[in-house]
Motif scaffolding. Structure first.
Motif, PDB file in Angstrom:
ATOM      1  N   VAL A   1     -13.478   0.060   7.753  1.00  0.00           N
ATOM      2  CA  VAL A   1     -13.774   1.454   8.170  1.00  0.00           C
ATOM      3  C   VAL A   1     -12.839   2.175   9.094  1.00  0.00           C
ATOM      4  O   VAL A   1     -12.548   1.397   9.780  1.00  0.00           O
ATOM      5  N   SER A   2     -12.300   3.357   8.377  1.00  0.00           N
ATOM      6  CA  SER A   2     -11.074   3.585   9.372  1.00  0.00           C
ATOM      7  C   SER A   2     -11.044   5.304   8.965  1.00  0.00           C
ATOM      8  O   SER A   2     -11.297   5.892   8.041  1.00  0.00           O
ATOM      9  N   GLU A   3     -10.828   5.846  10.139  1.00  0.00           N
ATOM     10  CA  GLU A   3     -10.735   7.765  10.209  1.00  0.00           C
ATOM     11  C   GLU A   3      -9.389   7.721   9.236  1.00  0.00           C
ATOM     12  O   GLU A   3      -8.225   7.004   9.257  1.00  0.00           O
ATOM     13  N   ILE A   4      -9.556   8.582   8.557  1.00  0.00           N
ATOM     14  CA  ILE A   4      -8.512   9.213   7.420  1.00  0.00           C
ATOM     15  C   ILE A   4      -8.406  10.599   7.270  1.00  0.00           C
ATOM     16  O   ILE A   4      -9.254  11.383   7.500  1.00  0.00           O
ATOM     17  N   ALA A   5      -7.308  11.168   6.882  1.00  0.00           N
ATOM     18  CA  ALA A   5      -7.065  12.507   6.809  1.00  0.00           C
ATOM     19  C   ALA A   5      -7.853  12.942   5.516  1.00  0.00           C
ATOM     20  O   ALA A   5      -8.048  12.264   4.495  1.00  0.00           O
ATOM     21  N   SER A   6      -8.513  14.302   5.410  1.00  0.00           N
ATOM     22  CA  SER A   6      -9.205  14.841   4.432  1.00  0.00           C
ATOM     23  C   SER A   6      -8.407  15.178   3.122  1.00  0.00           C
ATOM     24  O   SER A   6      -9.088  14.903   1.935  1.00  0.00           O
ATOM     25  N   SER A   7      -6.906  14.999   3.103  1.00  0.00           N
ATOM     26  CA  SER A   7      -5.806  15.221   2.139  1.00  0.00           C
ATOM     27  C   SER A   7      -5.574  14.040   1.511  1.00  0.00           C
ATOM     28  O   SER A   7      -4.593  13.942   0.891  1.00  0.00           O
TER      29      SER A   7
ATOM     30  N   TYR B   1       1.018  -1.191   0.086  1.00  0.00           N
ATOM     31  CA  TYR B   1       0.056   0.026  -0.066  1.00  0.00           C
ATOM     32  C   TYR B   1       0.920   1.373  -0.065  1.00  0.00           C
ATOM     33  O   TYR B   1       1.989   1.269   0.454  1.00  0.00           O
ATOM     34  N   PRO B   2       0.374   2.467  -0.373  1.00  0.00           N
ATOM     35  CA  PRO B   2       1.247   3.661  -0.286  1.00  0.00           C
ATOM     36  C   PRO B   2       1.677   3.973   1.234  1.00  0.00           C
ATOM     37  O   PRO B   2       1.006   3.862   2.126  1.00  0.00           O
ATOM     38  N   SER B   3       3.065   4.357   1.011  1.00  0.00           N
ATOM     39  CA  SER B   3       3.692   4.779   2.449  1.00  0.00           C
ATOM     40  C   SER B   3       2.897   5.874   3.126  1.00  0.00           C
ATOM     41  O   SER B   3       2.900   5.872   4.330  1.00  0.00           O
ATOM     42  N   ALA B   4       2.037   6.676   2.258  1.00  0.00           N
ATOM     43  CA  ALA B   4       1.384   7.744   3.012  1.00  0.00           C
ATOM     44  C   ALA B   4       0.124   7.289   3.795  1.00  0.00           C
ATOM     45  O   ALA B   4      -0.383   8.071   4.590  1.00  0.00           O
ATOM     46  N   LEU B   5      -0.351   6.060   3.316  1.00  0.00           N
ATOM     47  CA  LEU B   5      -1.579   5.470   3.964  1.00  0.00           C
ATOM     48  C   LEU B   5      -1.427   5.275   5.277  1.00  0.00           C
ATOM     49  O   LEU B   5      -2.347   5.619   6.162  1.00  0.00           O
ATOM     50  N   LYS B   6      -0.326   4.841   5.969  1.00  0.00           N
ATOM     51  CA  LYS B   6      -0.044   4.601   7.452  1.00  0.00           C
ATOM     52  C   LYS B   6      -0.199   5.905   8.128  1.00  0.00           C
ATOM     53  O   LYS B   6      -0.583   5.964   9.419  1.00  0.00           O
ATOM     54  N   THR B   7       0.384   7.202   7.549  1.00  0.00           N
ATOM     55  CA  THR B   7       0.313   8.272   8.395  1.00  0.00           C
ATOM     56  C   THR B   7      -1.157   8.911   8.090  1.00  0.00           C
ATOM     57  O   THR B   7      -1.371   9.835   9.089  1.00  0.00           O
ATOM     58  N   SER B   8      -1.737   8.486   7.097  1.00  0.00           N
ATOM     59  CA  SER B   8      -3.038   9.214   6.889  1.00  0.00           C
ATOM     60  C   SER B   8      -4.060   8.558   7.686  1.00  0.00           C
ATOM     61  O   SER B   8      -5.340   9.062   8.118  1.00  0.00           O
TER      62      SER B   8
END
Length: 454
Positions: A361-367, A319-326
């Motif tokens: 279902v997971s909370e995620i950043a709007s960006s 998965y994209p590396s930015a997914l873990k921080t998002s």
């Protein structure tokens, strides 16, 4: 000079008349003196002329005429007729002339005494002009004048006798009632003797009422007011610690309140079989229902539930590396009881057994929209094992549809009952990422956000 001169003779005569006047008894009329000569003789030297005032006439006393009684004529008698309506009606009914009852009456001709009118006192005659040599009369006492306020009292009028009326038979005495006809007040009979029964009955009545009040008051106190000792002990409040409010409450608890069991994955080896068997063995999963479950990598009691990135790591998903921080800390792993199914030709079929679909279902950043868009190239291959899809049946790129005014991105394998659908939704001020294994599972999850607890 001779003493027998005319002047001395006149003076001597005046003196004699004055002595006679003074020596005359009081009340007698004065003796007229002889007319004095026309020639006035001056008084001798050393004597002053005496001026006499006219005498005051005696006032006349009021004369009260005596009333002379006139002889009264003998009383006359006459008859009077009295008629009543009842007698006239009875006479007329009998055909007779109505007649009254003759009653002899007497007339008293005695005249009433007339009030005596006071006689006005006579006015005194004006005094006569005094003579040239008047003589001072002796002082006389005047009679007392009647008082102005005193009025003559008339004699009382004699009472005129009233004509005698026929006496009526005495009316029968009606028994006295307890009500005064004049004042309309209750007047107890004075002849009635109190026997004491009324006061005794009232005393018994009041005593009975007081006894009933005391009994009811005691029962009320015993059963309602009084608190038993056991109740007092139980009434002591026990301290119950309140849970501290959560600093960051999880809105997903309200959206997905139904919880199922736990899926346990092996610590090593291929987790696909264990994952598939764990989803099929959940006891509370029903057709068209959503339940959330926990996934652990160990069967020990101390095993911690896996997070979204922990589950992807366990399945070796790229998965994209930015997914873990998002991704945020609030998430849910859901199982949906699939109802929609298609055959090999794409025709709808009836499902006889429950076929579970996996939902993340997971909370995620709007960006994160651009990051998810770039992941679409490898998403179907990366999530094939987790979403239980056959990657070889991949047909075309991701497509976009609209549901509840939201953009839903999807790819079917080959039909909507087996797919990868993802979308983002805003709820309670947070953005949430939804990845579902079928179109029906995606739509049911979105409906749960619209109606929490559905």
């Amino acid at each position: 000079m001779d003493d027998t001169s005319p002047k001395s003779t006149a003076s001597q005569s005046n003196i004699d008349e004055l002595v006679k006047e003074l020596s005359r008894p009081q009340g007698s009329a004065p003796t007229p003196s002889a007319p004095a000569p026309t020639t006035s003789t001056p008084p001798p030297m050393g004597q002053s002329p005496v001026s006499s005032m006219p005498s005051r006439p005696t006032p006349l006393q009021p004369v009260t005429p005596s009333a002379k009684p006139t002889p009264s004529a003998p009383p006359k008698e006459y008859q009077s007729s009295i008629r009543t309506m009842t007698e006239d009606l009875s006479k007329l009914k009998a055909g007779q002339q109505p007649q009254g009852v003759n009653i002899p009456r007497k007339i008293d001709n005695t005249p009433a005494p007339q009030p005596v009118k006071p006689v006005a006192p006579q006015q005194p005659t004006p005094p006569t002009r005094p003579s040239s040599n008047p003589v001072m009369p002796a002082p006389m006492k005047s009679a007392p004048m009647p008082s102005a306020s005193a009025k003559p009292v008339p004699a009382p009028l004699a009472s005129i006798p009233k004509p005698a009326m026929p006496t009526m038979p005495p009316a029968t005495k009606t028994p006295s009632t307890s009500t005064d006809q004049k004042n309309q007040f209750y007047v107890p009979d004075s002849t009635a003797k109190s026997t004491g029964s009324g006061s005794s009955s009232k005393g018994i009545l009041f005593a009975g009422i007081a006894l009933v009040v005391v009994i009811f008051g005691g029962l009320y106190w015993y059963f309602i007011v009084r608190t038993p000792a056991s109740d007092i002990v139980d009434a002591i409040p026990t301290f119950t610690p309140r849970p501290s409010p959560t600093q960051n409450p999880d809105p997903l608890v309200q959206v997905f309140p139904n919880q199922d069991g736990t899926i346990v994955l092996p610590v090593s080896g291929d987790p696909a079989t264990a994952f598939k068997n764990g989803m099929a063995s959940q006891p509370t999963l029903v057709s068209g229902g959503l339940v959330y479950t926990k996934i652990t990598s160990s069967a020990s009691a101390s095993a911690q539930p896996l997070t979204v990135t922990g589950l992807l790591d366990r399945f070796l998903v790229q998965y994209p590396s930015a997914l873990k921080t998002s991704l945020g800390s609030k998430y849910r792993f859901l199982l949906y009881g699939q109802k929609e199914a298609f055959d090999s030709k794409g025709k709808p079929i009836t499902v006889t057994s429950i076929s579970p679909r996996f939902v993340i279902v997971s909370e995620i950043a709007s960006s994160s929209a651009s990051m998810l868009k770039s992941w679409e190239i490898s998403m179907s291959t990366n999530l094939a094992t987790v979403m239980s899809i056959d990657a070889s049946k991949n047909v075309g790129p991701f497509m976009t549809t609209n549901y509840r005014s939201l953009d839903v991105h999807f790819k079917n394998f080959p039909y909507p009952d087996r797919s990868i659908d993802y979308a983002t939704i805003s709820y309670a001020g947070k953005n949430y990422l939804i990845i579902a294994g079928s179109r029906e599972a995606m739509f049911s999850t979105l409906d749960a956000f619209a109606v929490p607890g559905k």
